[in-house]
Scaffold this motif. Structure first.
Motif, PDB file in Angstrom:
ATOM      1  N   THR A  15       0.963  -1.146   0.140  1.00  0.00           N
ATOM      2  CA  THR A  15      -0.020   0.052   0.109  1.00  0.00           C
ATOM      3  C   THR A  15       0.871   1.004   0.051  1.00  0.00           C
ATOM      4  OG1 THR A  15      -1.724  -1.189   1.139  1.00  0.00           O
ATOM      5  CG2 THR A  15      -1.816   1.333   1.200  1.00  0.00           C
ATOM      6  N   LEU A  16       1.949   1.223   0.960  1.00  0.00           N
ATOM      7  CA  LEU A  16       2.813   2.334   1.019  1.00  0.00           C
ATOM      8  C   LEU A  16       3.555   2.606  -0.457  1.00  0.00           C
ATOM      9  CD1 LEU A  16       4.409   4.835   2.532  1.00  0.00           C
ATOM     10  CD2 LEU A  16       5.828   3.024   3.307  1.00  0.00           C
ATOM     11  N   SER A  17       3.920   1.607  -1.071  1.00  0.00           N
ATOM     12  CA  SER A  17       4.688   1.540  -2.412  1.00  0.00           C
ATOM     13  C   SER A  17       3.610   2.318  -3.393  1.00  0.00           C
ATOM     14  CB  SER A  17       5.092   0.164  -2.902  1.00  0.00           C
ATOM     15  OG  SER A  17       5.867  -0.418  -1.935  1.00  0.00           O
ATOM     16  N   LEU A  18       2.414   1.761  -3.516  1.00  0.00           N
ATOM     17  CA  LEU A  18       1.672   2.353  -4.679  1.00  0.00           C
ATOM     18  C   LEU A  18       1.325   3.866  -4.195  1.00  0.00           C
ATOM     19  CD1 LEU A  18      -1.012  -0.652  -5.216  1.00  0.00           C
ATOM     20  CD2 LEU A  18       0.646   0.148  -6.540  1.00  0.00           C
ATOM     21  N   LEU A  19       1.095   4.077  -2.914  1.00  0.00           N
ATOM     22  CA  LEU A  19       0.691   5.356  -2.793  1.00  0.00           C
ATOM     23  C   LEU A  19       1.819   6.288  -3.019  1.00  0.00           C
ATOM     24  CD1 LEU A  19      -1.438   4.842   0.705  1.00  0.00           C
ATOM     25  CD2 LEU A  19      -2.328   5.612  -1.413  1.00  0.00           C
ATOM     26  N   PHE A  59       9.294 -12.317  -6.953  1.00  0.00           N
ATOM     27  CA  PHE A  59       8.239 -12.672  -6.187  1.00  0.00           C
ATOM     28  C   PHE A  59       7.417 -11.258  -5.975  1.00  0.00           C
ATOM     29  CE2 PHE A  59       6.234 -12.752  -2.014  1.00  0.00           C
ATOM     30  CZ  PHE A  59       5.358 -13.847  -2.013  1.00  0.00           C
ATOM     31  N   LEU A  60       8.438 -10.061  -5.755  1.00  0.00           N
ATOM     32  CA  LEU A  60       7.750  -8.983  -5.374  1.00  0.00           C
ATOM     33  C   LEU A  60       7.089  -8.436  -6.524  1.00  0.00           C
ATOM     34  CD1 LEU A  60       7.703  -6.617  -3.521  1.00  0.00           C
ATOM     35  CD2 LEU A  60       9.763  -5.627  -4.339  1.00  0.00           C
ATOM     36  N   SER A  65       1.947  -6.702  -9.184  1.00  0.00           N
ATOM     37  CA  SER A  65       0.898  -6.980 -10.361  1.00  0.00           C
ATOM     38  C   SER A  65      -0.595  -7.055  -9.786  1.00  0.00           C
ATOM     39  CB  SER A  65       1.220  -8.088 -11.263  1.00  0.00           C
ATOM     40  OG  SER A  65       1.140  -9.054 -10.487  1.00  0.00           O
ATOM     41  N   LEU A  66      -0.700  -7.563  -8.700  1.00  0.00           N
ATOM     42  CA  LEU A  66      -1.817  -7.731  -7.979  1.00  0.00           C
ATOM     43  C   LEU A  66      -2.159  -6.668  -6.842  1.00  0.00           C
ATOM     44  CD1 LEU A  66      -1.727 -11.566  -6.785  1.00  0.00           C
ATOM     45  CD2 LEU A  66      -2.798 -10.590  -9.040  1.00  0.00           C
ATOM     46  N   ALA A  67      -1.257  -5.717  -6.753  1.00  0.00           N
ATOM     47  CA  ALA A  67      -1.507  -4.743  -5.667  1.00  0.00           C
ATOM     48  C   ALA A  67      -2.513  -3.738  -6.073  1.00  0.00           C
ATOM     49  CB  ALA A  67      -0.035  -4.017  -5.277  1.00  0.00           C
TER      50      ALA A  67
END
Length: 257
Positions: A15-19, A59-60, A65-67
């Protein structure tokens, strides 16, 4: 999964990465930032540690891709897109507006509604972490709190109690004791319930128009003429005269207040 990281912590990190990406691109009114460069190559691993790092990277990337789906389900997007889909179905216009238009409008309305939350994350978590004033763990904890408060403000206590009981957790003393993985599904079904309520109210005036047109056609003996063909122009005219788009969008935005 990387050693030492729980599923909840992975959710927080993603969540932090996408934000962070959204904030860096200016969606949350952050200062312009330079775009990072990324170079990925395939080579021969000479040490066991290099092979392990490669597996972790792949893996990350799979998780990322699903985030976006995770981020969509923790914002206002679900309610907006469901209501707009109900509106199109109630009007009977089939493919107008198209799916691309509905998704685009839903996305930008989501940015508009969520901008205060993202701005708070930018000010309290992203910028201090970027300036190396706080650690990554503290930044993640600060970033997830505004999102949790937003979801809790839109979640019914009944739905929250349902998932707390399903997870077999002890009775929480306050909202801080509820795990994020429990709040997310409760928030999602609350959003769906609210969207269906708004959709029901949207259907009522269009059903009245359909009933009136069908009654008039039957009284005139025009049994073979499809009522939908006659009522569609009247429904579009009614929607335009009452400024339907303004009413629907205004109601949607105010429903998050």
């Amino acid at each position: 999964m990387l050693p030492g990281l729980s599923v909840s912590r992975w959710i927080h990190i993603l969540t932090l990465s996408l934000l962070s990406l959204a904030l860096a691109s200016g969606l949350a009114y952050a200062e312009p930032a330079t775009l990072p460069s990324l170079s990925i190559g395939v080579g021969t691993a000479t040490k066991p540690g290099e092979f392990t790092t490669t597996i972790q990277i792949f893996f990350l990337l799979t998780i990322l891709s699903l985030a976006p789906g995770l981020l969509i389900m923790t914002t206002a997007f679900t309610r907006i897109v469901v209501v707009l889909s109900f509106l199109r179905t109630a009007m009977g216009t089939q493919g107008a507006p198209s799916n691309q238009v509905i998704l685009g409008l839903s996305m930008f309305l989501t940015f508009f509604i969520m901008s205060p939350v993202w701005q708070q994350i930018n000010n309290e978590a992203y910028q201090p972490w970027k300036a190396q004033q706080i650690s990554q763990t503290i930044a993640i904890d600060r970033a997830i709190m505004p999102v949790r408060r937003f979801m809790l403000s839109q979640t019914r206590e009944k739905d929250l109690a349902l998932f707390v009981s399903l997870s077999n957790l002890p009775r929480p003393k306050n909202a801080n004791d509820i795990p994020t993985l429990t709040i997310i599904p409760a928030f999602m079904i609350s959003e769906l319930r609210t969207a269906f309520q708004i959709g029901f109210l949207i259907y009522i005036p269009f059903i009245v128009v359909d009933m009136v047109v069908a009654s008039v056609l039957m009284s005139m003996g025009m049994m073979m003429l499809p009522p939908v063909m006659i009522s569609l122009p009247f429904k579009i005219l009614l929607f335009v005269l009452v400024d339907g788009w303004g009413l629907v969008i205004s109601s949607l935005v105010k429903s998050f207040g």
